[in-house]
Write an enzyme that holds these catalytic residues in place. Structure first.
Site, PDB file in Angstrom:
ATOM      1  N   HIS A  99       0.789  -1.271  -0.088  1.00 43.20           N
ATOM      2  CA  HIS A  99      -0.045  -0.058  -0.150  1.00 43.20           C
ATOM      3  C   HIS A  99       0.912   1.361  -0.164  1.00 43.20           C
ATOM      4  CE1 HIS A  99       0.414   1.169   4.323  1.00 43.20           C
ATOM      5  NE2 HIS A  99       0.592  -0.188   4.450  1.00 43.20           N
ATOM      6  N   GLU A 139      -4.998   1.645   3.206  1.00 44.14           N
ATOM      7  CA  GLU A 139      -4.797   0.318   4.224  1.00 44.14           C
ATOM      8  C   GLU A 139      -4.689   1.164   5.587  1.00 44.14           C
ATOM      9  OE1 GLU A 139      -2.995  -2.252   7.177  1.00 44.14           O
ATOM     10  OE2 GLU A 139      -1.827  -0.152   6.243  1.00 44.14           O
ATOM     11  N   GLU A 140      -4.097   2.243   5.728  1.00 42.37           N
ATOM     12  CA  GLU A 140      -3.984   2.765   7.116  1.00 42.37           C
ATOM     13  C   GLU A 140      -5.340   3.452   7.546  1.00 42.37           C
ATOM     14  OE1 GLU A 140      -1.414   2.102   8.495  1.00 42.37           O
ATOM     15  OE2 GLU A 140       0.296   2.227   7.444  1.00 42.37           O
ATOM     16  N   ASP A 158       6.574   1.357   6.187  1.00 44.35           N
ATOM     17  CA  ASP A 158       5.318   0.947   6.127  1.00 44.35           C
ATOM     18  C   ASP A 158       4.409   1.712   5.099  1.00 44.35           C
ATOM     19  OD1 ASP A 158       2.777  -0.074   6.587  1.00 44.35           O
ATOM     20  OD2 ASP A 158       2.382   0.885   8.765  1.00 44.35           O
ATOM     21  N   HIS A 160       4.459   3.158  12.300  1.00 46.52           N
ATOM     22  CA  HIS A 160       3.358   4.401  12.945  1.00 46.52           C
ATOM     23  C   HIS A 160       3.965   4.944  13.922  1.00 46.52           C
ATOM     24  CE1 HIS A 160      -0.298   1.424  11.771  1.00 46.52           C
ATOM     25  NE2 HIS A 160       0.718   1.471  10.836  1.00 46.52           N
ATOM     26  N   ASP A 167      -0.613   4.540   0.777  1.00 44.68           N
ATOM     27  CA  ASP A 167      -1.015   5.456   1.849  1.00 44.68           C
ATOM     28  C   ASP A 167       0.111   5.135   3.032  1.00 44.68           C
ATOM     29  OD1 ASP A 167      -2.336   3.016   2.304  1.00 44.68           O
ATOM     30  OD2 ASP A 167      -3.473   4.103   3.792  1.00 44.68           O
TER      31      ASP A 167
END
Length: 450
Positions: A89, A153-154, A122, A422, A91
């Site tokens: 992903h 996805e996030e 990520d 994150h 995003d």
């Protein structure tokens, strides 16, 4: 192509892949923030451009139900070979406090063998891993390949089910490789075989029609924030065990086989001196196979904005991670009922869902595809694969499994414990990146052999 020649081909494309990785990291594709919708569109456009250099006639940017842009590119399967879907992903998570970053999150910086930036691991590393593999094969992979790079996805992949339904034939595959997890270390490859689920609720406590003076009325009249704190404190016992009755725990399964020393774990987390770890059992069992509850936020006046009044209402967001095998809707109701019954003093309380449900998931790691992956990854990293759970939740994995029940799903990673997904100063190991590319390239080559 023998592994030696393929490894050399991978090495040749790594510098260009890292340069494009930096281009992608510079785009603040935070789809969860409407202010960055255009950036997410730009991120998808760059991914499409990079894929288009290898498959100019097959690249599409798709979306469903007004969702984020997803990039799809296809390479037809040579006769007798399977089709592999490569997922990542583009995003990223919000940055948090910009002042806490050592360097600006969208200006990738290399320090001590790591590339720092939001999305560096990520999951823009996953995107470039797939693209680098395809470059190593000079755009002619030995199996069929569908590259699928999602854009939300996030945010919990809210429109992914619709996208999979609308483009089922386009995305159908025999093997699905998801590059959105982490490895145990830079030198040791990992395959994720279980994931915890996730439910969130908002609990709101009300006690008064309006604020009143804390001196004139305090004593016989309580305040909503204190009542809320009582309820939140009841979520754990004195040892830090989750105290919501009826939640599942799976001690003694795959977590028991993986050693996670406490000193190493405390260091990776950044736990302050003297702070206790919560719960019981091995660390791996607590992280992968047990429920966990966290209070994510509270709506109440800040200290600076506080005054001498009794607060009429207060609310909090509460997150519950679920052990594999748990039923997510039932667990959310257990949490909600616990909060409703633990607010004191007759205060009024409402509990509402805060976001969607992420079901926990376990993967069957038996069969030829997994055996092939273990060999390919061990050859690439020089160490055997470690199969383990992760404490996080990846909702779309269950969605892929439901939509394509005949496909084998492999969850791989381009991060390591120092990647801080994150978190502040997220990073990618420069040393690990080519190993991840080699592992995937070796896997595709081996799958073509039948």
């Amino acid at each position: 192509m023998p592994n030696e020649a393929l490894a050399a081909a991978v090495d040749a494309v790594i510098p260009g892949a890292l340069a494009d990785h930096a281009r992608l990291v510079r785009i603040p594709s935070i789809w969860a923030d409407p202010a960055h919708a255009a950036d997410t569109e730009a991120s998808a456009a760059l991914v499409a451009e990079l894929a288009g250099a290898l498959a100019p006639e097959s690249v599409q940017i798709l979306r469903a139900d007004g969702g984020a842009p997803a990039v799809v590119a296809r390479w037809p399967a040579p006769e007798g070979t399977p089709t592999v879907l490569l997922y990542a992903h583009h995003d990223v998570q919000p940055t948090g406090d910009l002042a806490a970053w050592t360097s600006p999150p969208f200006e990738p910086a290399t320090r001590d063998g790591r590339i720092y930036g939001r999305g560096a691991a990520d999951d823009k590393a996953g995107v470039l891993t797939h693209l680098a593999v395809l470059r190593a094969f000079e755009g002619r992979p030995p199996v069929g390949v569908t590259l699928f790079v999602e854009g939300e996805e996030e945010s919990g992949s809210p429109t992914l089910p619709a996208l999979l339904r609308e483009h089922h034939a386009l995305l159908a595959a025999d093997v699905i490789v998801i590059a959105d997890a982490a490895n145990p270390s830079v030198d040791v490859p990992g395959l994720t075989t279980s994931l915890r689920g996730l439910v969130d609720v908002v609990v709101e406590v009300s006690m008064l029609e309006h604020p009143v003076h804390s001196g004139v009325y305090g004593g016989p009249v309580g305040d909503a924030l204190t009542a809320l704190c009582h309820a939140l404190a009841s979520l754990h016992d004195e040892k830090g065990e989750v105290a919501v009755a009826g939640l599942r725990r799976n001690d003694g399964t795959d977590a028991a086989a993986v050693d996670m020393p406490e000193d190493t774990f405390r260091s990776e987390v950044g736990l302050l001196d003297g702070v206790d770890l919560l719960g019981s059992g091995t660390i791996a069992e607590r992280v992968w196979q047990a429920p966990a509850i966290a209070v994510l936020g509270i709506d109440a006046p800040s200290v600076a904005a506080s005054s001498n009044v009794l607060l009429p209402r207060a609310r909090a967001a509460v997150s519950l991670r679920l052990a594999p095998g748990e039923d997510a809707p039932a667990a959310r109701e257990l949490l909600s009922e616990h909060l409703r019954t633990h607010v004191p003093w007759g205060a009024q309380v409402t509990v509402t869902p805060h976001s969607g449900i992420a079901e926990p998931f376990s993967l069957d790691s038996t069969g030829r595809v997994y055996d092939t992956a273990r060999t390919a990854f061990a050859d690439a990293y020089g160490n055997a694969v470690v199969e383990s759970g992760i404490g996080g939740s990846i909702p779309f994995i269950a969605e892929f499994a439901r939509t394509f029940p005949g496909a084998t799903v492999l969850v791989t990673g381009v991060g390591d414990p120092a990647s801080r997904w994150h978190g502040i100063d997220e990073s990618l190991s420069v040393e690990m990146f080519p190993k991840a590319v080699r592992a995937e390239a070796f896997l595709l080559a081996a799958l073509s052999a039948g």
